[in-house]
Design an enzyme around this catalytic site. Structure first.
Site, PDB file in Angstrom:
ATOM      1  NE  ARG A  15       4.382 -22.340   2.945  1.00  0.00           N
ATOM      2  CZ  ARG A  15       4.382 -22.094   4.250  1.00  0.00           C
ATOM      3  NH1 ARG A  15       3.199 -21.781   4.957  1.00  0.00           N
ATOM      4  NH2 ARG A  15       5.676 -22.336   4.990  1.00  0.00           N
ATOM      5  CG  ASN A  39      -0.107 -20.701   7.739  1.00  0.00           C
ATOM      6  OD1 ASN A  39      -0.143 -21.721   7.293  1.00  0.00           O
ATOM      7  ND2 ASN A  39       0.933 -20.187   8.287  1.00  0.00           N
ATOM      8  CE  LYS A  93      -2.386 -23.509  14.168  1.00  0.00           C
ATOM      9  NZ  LYS A  93      -1.113 -24.333  13.902  1.00  0.00           N
ATOM     10  CG  HIS A 166       4.248 -26.101  16.350  1.00  0.00           C
ATOM     11  ND1 HIS A 166       3.948 -25.459  17.412  1.00  0.00           N
ATOM     12  CD2 HIS A 166       3.810 -25.878  15.279  1.00  0.00           C
ATOM     13  CE1 HIS A 166       3.214 -24.476  16.849  1.00  0.00           C
ATOM     14  NE2 HIS A 166       3.166 -24.577  15.519  1.00  0.00           N
ATOM     15  CG  ASP A 238       5.403 -26.378  11.878  1.00  0.00           C
ATOM     16  OD1 ASP A 238       4.339 -25.998  10.879  1.00  0.00           O
ATOM     17  OD2 ASP A 238       5.673 -25.717  12.576  1.00  0.00           O
TER      18      ASP A 238
HETATM   19  O1  DOR Z   1       7.888 -22.087  11.392  1.00  0.00           O
HETATM   20  C1  DOR Z   1       6.713 -21.960  11.274  1.00  0.00           C
HETATM   21  N1  DOR Z   1       6.299 -21.891   9.684  1.00  0.00           N
HETATM   22  N2  DOR Z   1       5.901 -22.053  12.048  1.00  0.00           N
HETATM   23  C2  DOR Z   1       4.768 -21.694  11.953  1.00  0.00           C
HETATM   24  O2  DOR Z   1       3.960 -21.531  12.779  1.00  0.00           O
HETATM   25  C3  DOR Z   1       4.063 -21.428  10.511  1.00  0.00           C
HETATM   26  C4  DOR Z   1       4.935 -21.671   9.531  1.00  0.00           C
HETATM   27  C5  DOR Z   1       4.888 -21.430   8.150  1.00  0.00           C
HETATM   28  O3  DOR Z   1       3.482 -21.218   7.622  1.00  0.00           O
HETATM   29  O4  DOR Z   1       5.969 -21.145   7.534  1.00  0.00           O
HETATM   30 ZN    ZN Z   2       2.649 -24.849  11.295  1.00  0.00          ZN
END
Ligand code: DOR
Ligand code: ZN
Length: 332
Positions: A15, A39, A93, A166, A238
């Site tokens: 984050r 992301n 990605k 994952h 993850d």
């Molecule tokens: O559980 C998940 N959380 N899977 C993902 O692909 C993204 C991730 C997130 O960014 O919170």
């Molecule tokens: Zn992820």
């Protein structure tokens, strides 16, 4: 006593802003490097943004190497990929659109000419493609539903290493044998739990993730893959923190926050299954080989000694760590 050298987390969400500051120390303490997911609210989709994000991370943890992945979009031109490689980036990605957190700007048509052109350039430029391999099929079939696209990419780009991130479904395992350029990461949660933990008793929002935990058979097959340190598989947590407020506001945002206890819990799991001799390969050596890290980056050196004593479980305001079994602690 047990020593691990250069642990690597090949799939991590850090984050930004306050959350980054809060969660980064847990990964930096245990891992020498991590593949950091792009992301963010505004995706990391240019070289400039990726380098800036890596600088923010390194400013807070100097002994930890973030390997930031670029978020694939149609706008990621071959020229921009060249620029990225010149600047040391080597991971892309692929988020299929709308399959998980912050994927609204992901790829709608993965086999379109434009995306295939970008992936051909990525192959020529020595990139690695990390894939969130899910569709919007029935929730337990989403990874398998993605197989045709995955197989098409593996066959079209045989020189492009492709990582099924994952891996959650036992039906994906045979693809590792079928395609020499296909590899996988495994999370701690998918090898520890199956659907009962998420919703067998009470619904546990802190075990809700994408891809979803699956059946006992899936969990067992993935666990055996990890415990044997299958040469085409490596660890990627993850770990995906969502504040409590966000978990609730989003009717349960997907993501399991595992970063604070990963090595302690992995060591415990491998110890219980008499597989400690495979842990070094699973959390480091396999990834070094699969991602060819030694020719790409200079990893910070890190050796951690663990001993069989219950660790102190950290409490972190506004975040919940799920109840992993932990009988080992990091001593130094
Ligand atoms: O559980 C998940 N959380 N899977 C993902 O692909 C993204 C991730 C997130 O960014 O919170
Ligand atoms: Zn992820």
């Amino acid at each position: 006593m047990f020593t691990l050298h250069n642990p690597l987390d090949m799939h991590l969400h850090l984050r930004e802003g306050e959350m980054l500051a809060k969660v980064l120390p847990f990964s930096a303490r245990a891992f020498s490097a991590a593949v950091v997911m792009p992301n963010l609210q505004e995706p990391i989709n240019t070289t400039a943004r990726a380098l800036d994000y890596a600088r923010q991370i390194q400013a807070q943890s100097t002994e930890f190497m973030p390997l930031v992945a670029l978020y694939l979009q149609e706008s990621l031109s071959p020229q921009e990929l060249e620029n990225a490689r010149r600047n040391g980036l080597f991971l892309i990605k692929l988020y299929p659109q709308n399959v998980t957190t912050n994927s609204t700007q992901g790829v709608a048509d993965i086999l379109s000419p434009k995306i295939l052109e970008i992936l051909r350039a990525a192959q020529d430029l020595d990139f690695i493609l990390c894939v969130h391999a899910e569709t919007q099929d029935f929730v337990l079939d989403r990874e398998v539903g993605f197989h045709p696209i995955l197989e098409s990419l593996c066959a079209r780009f045989p020189q492009l290493p492709i990582i099924l991130e994952h891996m959650s479904d036992a039906r994906s395992i045979p693809l590792l044998e079928k395609y020499p350029n296909l590899y996988a990461t495994l999370t701690l949660h998918h090898i520890t739990w199956h659907l009962d933990a998420l919703l067998g008793a009470r619904l546990n929002p802190h075990l809700f993730c994408k891809p979803l935990l699956k059946t006992p058979k899936d969990q067992e097959a993935l666990l055996q893959l990890a415990l044997s340190a299958h040469p085409k598989v490596c660890f990627g947590s993850d770990s995906a923190p969502h504040s409590l407020a966000h978990k609730h506001a989003c009717a349960c945002a997907a993501g399991i926050f595992s970063a604070p206890l990963l090595l302690e819990a992995l060591t415990t799991l491998f110890d219980i299954h008499h597989a400690l001799d495979r842990l070094q390969a699973f959390v480091s050596d396999n990834a070094r080989r699969i991602y060819q890290l030694d020719r790409r980056v200079q990893l910070p050196k890190k050796s951690l000694t663990l001993s069989k004593h219950p660790p102190t479980i950290p409490t972190i305001p506004d975040l919940i760590i799920p109840p992993f079994a932990v009988e080992w602690r990091i001593d130094a």
